[in-house]
Design a protein around this motif. Structure first.
Motif, PDB file in Angstrom:
ATOM      1  N   VAL A   1      -0.524   8.488  -6.623  1.00 33.00           N
ATOM      2  CA  VAL A   1      -1.446   8.024  -5.585  1.00 33.00           C
ATOM      3  C   VAL A   1      -0.873   6.808  -4.875  1.00 33.00           C
ATOM      4  CG1 VAL A   1      -3.727   7.020  -5.181  1.00 33.00           C
ATOM      5  CG2 VAL A   1      -3.483   8.970  -6.718  1.00 33.00           C
ATOM      6  N   LEU A   2      -0.231   5.922  -5.678  1.00 38.27           N
ATOM      7  CA  LEU A   2       0.377   4.739  -5.079  1.00 38.27           C
ATOM      8  C   LEU A   2       1.513   5.118  -4.128  1.00 38.27           C
ATOM      9  CD1 LEU A   2       0.678   1.664  -4.929  1.00 38.27           C
ATOM     10  CD2 LEU A   2       2.177   1.788  -6.939  1.00 38.27           C
ATOM     11  N   ILE A   3       2.366   6.072  -4.566  1.00 43.78           N
ATOM     12  CA  ILE A   3       3.481   6.519  -3.715  1.00 43.78           C
ATOM     13  C   ILE A   3       2.950   7.172  -2.447  1.00 43.78           C
ATOM     14  CG2 ILE A   3       5.433   8.107  -3.592  1.00 43.78           C
ATOM     15  CD1 ILE A   3       5.811   7.640  -6.608  1.00 43.78           C
ATOM     16  N   ALA A   4       1.930   8.046  -2.608  1.00 37.35           N
ATOM     17  CA  ALA A   4       1.355   8.704  -1.428  1.00 37.35           C
ATOM     18  C   ALA A   4       0.736   7.681  -0.486  1.00 37.35           C
ATOM     19  CB  ALA A   4       0.312   9.726  -1.870  1.00 37.35           C
ATOM     20  N   SER A   5       0.159   6.639  -1.046  1.00 37.78           N
ATOM     21  CA  SER A   5      -0.451   5.603  -0.199  1.00 37.78           C
ATOM     22  C   SER A   5       0.618   4.835   0.580  1.00 37.78           C
ATOM     23  CB  SER A   5      -1.268   4.638  -1.072  1.00 37.78           C
ATOM     24  OG  SER A   5      -2.294   5.317  -1.752  1.00 37.78           O
ATOM     25  N   ILE A   6       1.739   4.551  -0.112  1.00 35.27           N
ATOM     26  CA  ILE A   6       2.816   3.798   0.561  1.00 35.27           C
ATOM     27  C   ILE A   6       3.381   4.585   1.735  1.00 35.27           C
ATOM     28  CG2 ILE A   6       5.164   2.902   0.271  1.00 35.27           C
ATOM     29  CD1 ILE A   6       4.369   2.114  -2.568  1.00 35.27           C
ATOM     30  N   TYR A   7       3.702   5.883   1.458  1.00 34.42           N
ATOM     31  CA  TYR A   7       4.297   6.685   2.523  1.00 34.42           C
ATOM     32  C   TYR A   7       3.269   7.212   3.509  1.00 34.42           C
ATOM     33  CZ  TYR A   7       8.739   6.530   0.105  1.00 34.42           C
ATOM     34  OH  TYR A   7       9.897   6.093  -0.470  1.00 34.42           O
ATOM     35  N   GLY A   8       2.007   6.944   3.240  1.00 32.78           N
ATOM     36  CA  GLY A   8       0.975   7.312   4.207  1.00 32.78           C
ATOM     37  C   GLY A   8       0.646   6.187   5.174  1.00 32.78           C
ATOM     38  N   MET A   9       1.344   5.037   5.044  1.00 33.50           N
ATOM     39  CA  MET A   9       1.103   3.921   5.959  1.00 33.50           C
ATOM     40  C   MET A   9       1.644   4.258   7.357  1.00 33.50           C
ATOM     41  SD  MET A   9       2.098   0.704   3.517  1.00 33.50           S
ATOM     42  CE  MET A   9       1.259   0.424   1.973  1.00 33.50           C
ATOM     43  N   ASN A  10       0.914   3.887   8.324  1.00 28.35           N
ATOM     44  CA  ASN A  10       1.301   4.185   9.722  1.00 28.35           C
ATOM     45  C   ASN A  10       2.051   3.031  10.385  1.00 28.35           C
ATOM     46  OD1 ASN A  10       0.134   6.767   9.765  1.00 28.35           O
ATOM     47  ND2 ASN A  10      -1.907   5.871  10.061  1.00 28.35           N
TER      48      ASN A  10
ATOM     49  N   LYS B   1       5.502   1.451  12.012  1.00 21.59           N
ATOM     50  CA  LYS B   1       6.573   2.034  12.837  1.00 21.59           C
ATOM     51  C   LYS B   1       7.909   2.017  12.127  1.00 21.59           C
ATOM     52  CE  LYS B   1       8.625   1.757  17.446  1.00 21.59           C
ATOM     53  NZ  LYS B   1       8.608   1.076  18.763  1.00 21.59           N
ATOM     54  N   HIS B   2       8.186   0.987  11.357  1.00 22.96           N
ATOM     55  CA  HIS B   2       9.511   0.828  10.746  1.00 22.96           C
ATOM     56  C   HIS B   2       9.479   1.136   9.243  1.00 22.96           C
ATOM     57  CE1 HIS B   2      11.098  -0.814  14.453  1.00 22.96           C
ATOM     58  NE2 HIS B   2      10.062  -1.674  14.494  1.00 22.96           N
ATOM     59  N   VAL B   3       9.021   2.302   8.886  1.00 24.94           N
ATOM     60  CA  VAL B   3       9.127   2.775   7.514  1.00 24.94           C
ATOM     61  C   VAL B   3      10.523   3.333   7.333  1.00 24.94           C
ATOM     62  CG1 VAL B   3       8.243   4.386   5.795  1.00 24.94           C
ATOM     63  CG2 VAL B   3       6.668   3.286   7.390  1.00 24.94           C
ATOM     64  N   PRO B   4      11.318   2.848   6.331  1.00 26.20           N
ATOM     65  CA  PRO B   4      12.746   3.223   6.227  1.00 26.20           C
ATOM     66  C   PRO B   4      12.961   4.726   6.145  1.00 26.20           C
ATOM     67  CG  PRO B   4      12.263   1.368   4.800  1.00 26.20           C
ATOM     68  CD  PRO B   4      10.957   1.814   5.345  1.00 26.20           C
ATOM     69  N   GLU B   5      12.098   5.427   5.384  1.00 30.77           N
ATOM     70  CA  GLU B   5      12.313   6.862   5.183  1.00 30.77           C
ATOM     71  C   GLU B   5      11.578   7.711   6.216  1.00 30.77           C
ATOM     72  OE1 GLU B   5      11.188   4.806   2.946  1.00 30.77           O
ATOM     73  OE2 GLU B   5      12.648   4.713   1.310  1.00 30.77           O
TER      74      GLU B   5
ATOM     75  N   PRO C   1      10.612  15.912   0.666  1.00 32.84           N
ATOM     76  CA  PRO C   1      10.841  16.386  -0.712  1.00 32.84           C
ATOM     77  C   PRO C   1      11.126  15.236  -1.676  1.00 32.84           C
ATOM     78  CG  PRO C   1      12.663  16.994   0.717  1.00 32.84           C
ATOM     79  CD  PRO C   1      11.595  16.502   1.604  1.00 32.84           C
ATOM     80  N   PHE C   2      11.750  14.147  -1.183  1.00 33.42           N
ATOM     81  CA  PHE C   2      12.009  13.004  -2.053  1.00 33.42           C
ATOM     82  C   PHE C   2      10.689  12.378  -2.532  1.00 33.42           C
ATOM     83  CE2 PHE C   2      12.298   8.359  -2.347  1.00 33.42           C
ATOM     84  CZ  PHE C   2      13.175   8.244  -3.415  1.00 33.42           C
ATOM     85  N   ALA C   3       9.731  12.258  -1.616  1.00 28.64           N
ATOM     86  CA  ALA C   3       8.427  11.682  -1.985  1.00 28.64           C
ATOM     87  C   ALA C   3       7.704  12.574  -2.989  1.00 28.64           C
ATOM     88  CB  ALA C   3       7.581  11.475  -0.729  1.00 28.64           C
TER      89      ALA C   3
END
Length: 319
Positions: free
Chosen positions: A272-281, A283-287, A295-297
């Motif tokens: 849930v924590l990982i999904a929350s991090i990569y669900g942030m909107n 602009k400069h998210v590295p991945e 697939p990495f997430a």
């Protein structure tokens, strides 16, 4: 008429038939057992023996002064007798009146003790008068109570084998609790009846109505009641132990369910924590522009949940 009359013949009870025309049978009765008398039968007893039978509403008094007393030449007693040995057993109050060397017993329902007393051959009992009949009734009542206690003990033995020799599910635990409640109800009913019988016999002893031989018999009944009273205390302790053990099993089963939910919630926190991090909107998210980011997430979420489950499994927290 639901009136059973008995005389004495060579120390045993002999059924006789009351003659309504002459009032009394020439074979003088020592025991008249009256089951659920109607107004006509009550009036016949009053006219024949000059005795007013107690009414059902008079049998419910619990004060000692209303249950055991002497009035003129009459001795009145109210005693509880056990009806049935199963879990739905109950007590039925019986009114005894000792009058004119006759024992009158009045009860609204027929009882095992009275049925057995009427049916069993008393040729070896050496009955001498109506007081011996009363003593035998109390003695048989104690014996029936002892048999009922044996049934309670047997039922608790079956419950013990279920509780102590197997893992109880909540469904089985519920049925066990019902059996324990039934045993507790019957044990309490028996103990109350024994206490009531002791009170009645103590009153009779204080009234100095018994001969020396009869006193020996009633003292033996008192000793039997004392031993059964200790047995009921033992059964109460056993009932409490089985009740506590069963409730403990239920708590353990509930704790297992709560533990599984707790483990699942802890193990799913990292994904849930990982999904929350990569669900942030942002602009400069590295991945964000990485082709293998999705697939990495997913792989990272899978590993982050698998590792806690593996740790919990090794610690036996999932069993």
């Amino acid at each position: 008429m639901m009136i059973h009359a008995y005389g004495l013949s060579n120390g045993s009870l002999n059924k006789i038939y009351l003659d309504e025309t002459i009032g009394r049978n020439p074979d003088f009765p020592v025991w008249i057992d009256i089951v659920a008398p109607n107004d006509e039968e009550r009036e016949w007893i009053k006219r024949t023996y000059n005795l007013s039978l107690p009414r059902p509403e008079h049998l419910r008094d619990i004060e000692a002064s209303a249950r055991f007393y002497k009035e003129n030449d009459e001795v009145h007693l109210r005693s509880d007798f056990l009806l049935g040995k199963e879990s739905r057993s109950r007590s039925v109050t019986v009114a005894f009146v000792l009058f004119a060397n006759i024992l009158f017993s009045v009860h609204e329902e027929d009882l095992p003790v009275f049925y057995q007393m009427r049916m069993v051959n008393h040729g070896v009992s050496d009955l001498t008068d109506c007081k011996d009949v009363l003593i035998d009734l109390y003695s048989m009542d104690v014996e029936i109570s002892a048999d009922a206690l044996e049934e309670v003990y047997g039922e608790l033995g079956e419950v013990s084998s279920k509780v102590l020799n197997s893992r109880l599910s909540n469904k089985h635990a519920a049925s066990v609790l019902v059996s324990i409640a039934h045993a507790e109800h019957l044990n309490g009913r028996i103990r109350r009846n024994l206490m009531d019988t002791r009170r009645a016999i103590s009153f009779l002893m204080r009234s100095k109505l018994f001969t020396l031989t009869q006193l020996k018999d009633v003292r033996q009944i008192i000793r039997d009641i004392d031993s059964l009273d200790g047995h009921t205390s033992f059964l109460f302790d056993k009932i409490n132990f089985l009740m506590d053990a069963t409730i403990s099993f239920i708590n353990v089963n509930q704790n297992k369910v709560v533990r599984l939910f707790s483990v699942a919630s802890v193990a799913l926190l990292p994904p849930v924590l990982i999904a929350s991090i990569y669900g942030m909107n942002f602009k400069h998210v590295p991945e964000f522009s990485w082709e293998l980011g999705y697939p990495f997430a997913l792989l990272l979420m899978l590993l982050s949940s698998a590792v806690p489950f593996w740790v919990f499994y090794k610690k036996n927290w999932l069993k």
